[in-house]
Design a protein around this motif. Structure first.
Motif, PDB file in Angstrom:
ATOM      1  N   ASP A 150      42.135   8.928  -0.088  1.00  0.00           N
ATOM      2  CA  ASP A 150      41.039   8.283   0.323  1.00  0.00           C
ATOM      3  C   ASP A 150      39.476   9.358   1.732  1.00  0.00           C
ATOM      4  O   ASP A 150      39.455  10.628   1.563  1.00  0.00           O
ATOM      5  CB  ASP A 150      41.127   7.779   1.326  1.00  0.00           C
ATOM      6  N   ALA A 151      38.400   9.029   0.734  1.00  0.00           N
ATOM      7  CA  ALA A 151      37.278   8.835   1.544  1.00  0.00           C
ATOM      8  C   ALA A 151      36.968   9.562   3.489  1.00  0.00           C
ATOM      9  O   ALA A 151      38.604   8.365   3.457  1.00  0.00           O
ATOM     10  CB  ALA A 151      36.182   9.077   1.436  1.00  0.00           C
ATOM     11  N   VAL A 193      36.402   7.878   6.656  1.00  0.00           N
ATOM     12  CA  VAL A 193      34.716   7.210   6.766  1.00  0.00           C
ATOM     13  C   VAL A 193      35.108   7.135   7.975  1.00  0.00           C
ATOM     14  O   VAL A 193      36.568   6.899   8.561  1.00  0.00           O
ATOM     15  CB  VAL A 193      35.376   5.835   5.595  1.00  0.00           C
ATOM     16  N   ARG A 229      31.637   2.345   8.696  1.00  0.00           N
ATOM     17  CA  ARG A 229      31.318   3.270   7.124  1.00  0.00           C
ATOM     18  C   ARG A 229      30.245   3.930   7.166  1.00  0.00           C
ATOM     19  O   ARG A 229      29.876   3.873   5.894  1.00  0.00           O
ATOM     20  CB  ARG A 229      30.778   1.649   6.566  1.00  0.00           C
ATOM     21  N   MET A 257      30.300   7.756   5.591  1.00  0.00           N
ATOM     22  CA  MET A 257      31.309   9.038   4.897  1.00  0.00           C
ATOM     23  C   MET A 257      30.603   9.888   5.364  1.00  0.00           C
ATOM     24  O   MET A 257      29.960  10.617   5.357  1.00  0.00           O
ATOM     25  CB  MET A 257      30.868   8.139   3.439  1.00  0.00           C
ATOM     26  N   TYR A 260      28.608   2.743   1.504  1.00  0.00           N
ATOM     27  CA  TYR A 260      28.874   2.849   3.032  1.00  0.00           C
ATOM     28  C   TYR A 260      27.319   2.392   3.566  1.00  0.00           C
ATOM     29  O   TYR A 260      26.962   2.360   2.786  1.00  0.00           O
ATOM     30  CB  TYR A 260      28.705   4.377   3.212  1.00  0.00           C
ATOM     31  N   THR A 283      40.427  15.321   5.104  1.00  0.00           N
ATOM     32  CA  THR A 283      39.919  14.183   3.906  1.00  0.00           C
ATOM     33  C   THR A 283      41.458  14.089   3.973  1.00  0.00           C
ATOM     34  O   THR A 283      42.086  12.535   4.358  1.00  0.00           O
ATOM     35  CB  THR A 283      39.587  13.941   2.722  1.00  0.00           C
ATOM     36  N   GLN A 293      42.412  12.838   7.605  1.00  0.00           N
ATOM     37  CA  GLN A 293      41.961  11.635   8.015  1.00  0.00           C
ATOM     38  C   GLN A 293      41.124  11.752   9.469  1.00  0.00           C
ATOM     39  O   GLN A 293      40.731  11.029  10.331  1.00  0.00           O
ATOM     40  CB  GLN A 293      41.938  10.272   7.805  1.00  0.00           C
ATOM     41  N   GLN A 305      41.795   4.521   6.720  1.00  0.00           N
ATOM     42  CA  GLN A 305      41.359   4.620   5.675  1.00  0.00           C
ATOM     43  C   GLN A 305      41.651   3.526   4.808  1.00  0.00           C
ATOM     44  O   GLN A 305      41.252   3.311   3.758  1.00  0.00           O
ATOM     45  CB  GLN A 305      43.089   5.430   5.525  1.00  0.00           C
ATOM     46  N   ALA A 320      37.898   3.044   4.555  1.00  0.00           N
ATOM     47  CA  ALA A 320      37.387   3.299   3.446  1.00  0.00           C
ATOM     48  C   ALA A 320      37.854   2.941   1.905  1.00  0.00           C
ATOM     49  O   ALA A 320      37.265   2.954   1.018  1.00  0.00           O
ATOM     50  CB  ALA A 320      38.160   4.795   2.774  1.00  0.00           C
ATOM     51  N   CYS A 335      35.382  -0.073   0.509  1.00  0.00           N
ATOM     52  CA  CYS A 335      34.283   0.922   0.377  1.00  0.00           C
ATOM     53  C   CYS A 335      34.483   1.276  -1.145  1.00  0.00           C
ATOM     54  O   CYS A 335      33.654   0.272  -1.939  1.00  0.00           O
ATOM     55  CB  CYS A 335      34.206   1.759   1.209  1.00  0.00           C
TER      56      CYS A 335
END
Length: 194
Positions: free
Chosen positions: A42-43, A45, A57, A59, A129, A147, A150, A167, A170, A173
């Motif tokens: 996951d990115a 976020v 949102r 990032m 985002y 990341t 997180q 998460q 993320a 998104c």
């Protein structure tokens, strides 16, 4: 000569150096993964307070060199296009396309008690985002991000503070990006115009 002895000798010569502050160590351990759904890709976020508004949102991209704000958020912060300063450098999006910016604006970003002025490049392209926070913000804050864990960690008043990633957001998104259908002319329609 030992390091401790060198420090004492230097402190005796220069009283300012005797008051050495102990800076907190920024790092991540296995304990930082508690509460994180693993394995994941996951990115990171997060939510931040920008110009007094709670913005979701966001990032965190430690690979980007500029902070990006998408036009929907810009308008949502009640800002006008005439408030923008010119920004003439080309940007390259994640898919490799050149993006022309609407301009640049400096806005306050609050992280705990810290308020940092950040330059955002405003763009009018699709993104799930609201903005991308990058190296300039991380470096100014003295923060490190992960990341995997997180989290963003940063020093504040002699302690290590954390900003937790979300998460669930993320993943929402990511689904939005996959479902997004870019507005593209069909090749048959484009051929008719030729």
């Amino acid at each position: 000569m030992s390091i401790a002895r060198l420090f004492i000798e230097d402190a005796n010569q220069d009283p300012k150096r005797a008051r050495m502050e102990i800076q907190p160590v920024l790092g991540f351990s296995n304990e930082d993964k508690i509460g994180t759904i693993l394995p994941h890709d996951d990115a990171l976020v997060v939510s931040l307070k920008i110009r007094g508004y709670d913005v979701k949102r966001v990032m965190v991209d430690q690979g980007s060199g500029v902070e990006i704000m998408y036009l929907d958020l810009y308008k949502g912060l009640n800002l006008k296009l005439e408030d923008l300063m010119p920004y003439s450098f080309p940007l390259v999006s994640f898919d490799g396309k050149v993006v022309i910016s609407k301009g640049q604006i400096r806005l306050p970003v609050q992280t705990g008690p810290e308020i940092i002025e950040i330059d955002f490049i405003v763009v009018d392209v699709y993104s799930p985002y609201t903005e991308i926070i990058a190296k300039p913000w991380l470096h100014t804050l003295g923060a490190v991000s992960s990341t995997l864990h997180q989290k963003v960690k940063y020093p504040c008043e002699g302690q290590v503070k954390e900003i937790l990633g979300d998460q669930s957001v993320a993943r929402q998104c990511l689904v939005a990006v996959i479902r997004h259908k870019p507005e593209v002319e069909s090749s048959a329609h484009a051929e008719k115009d030729l």
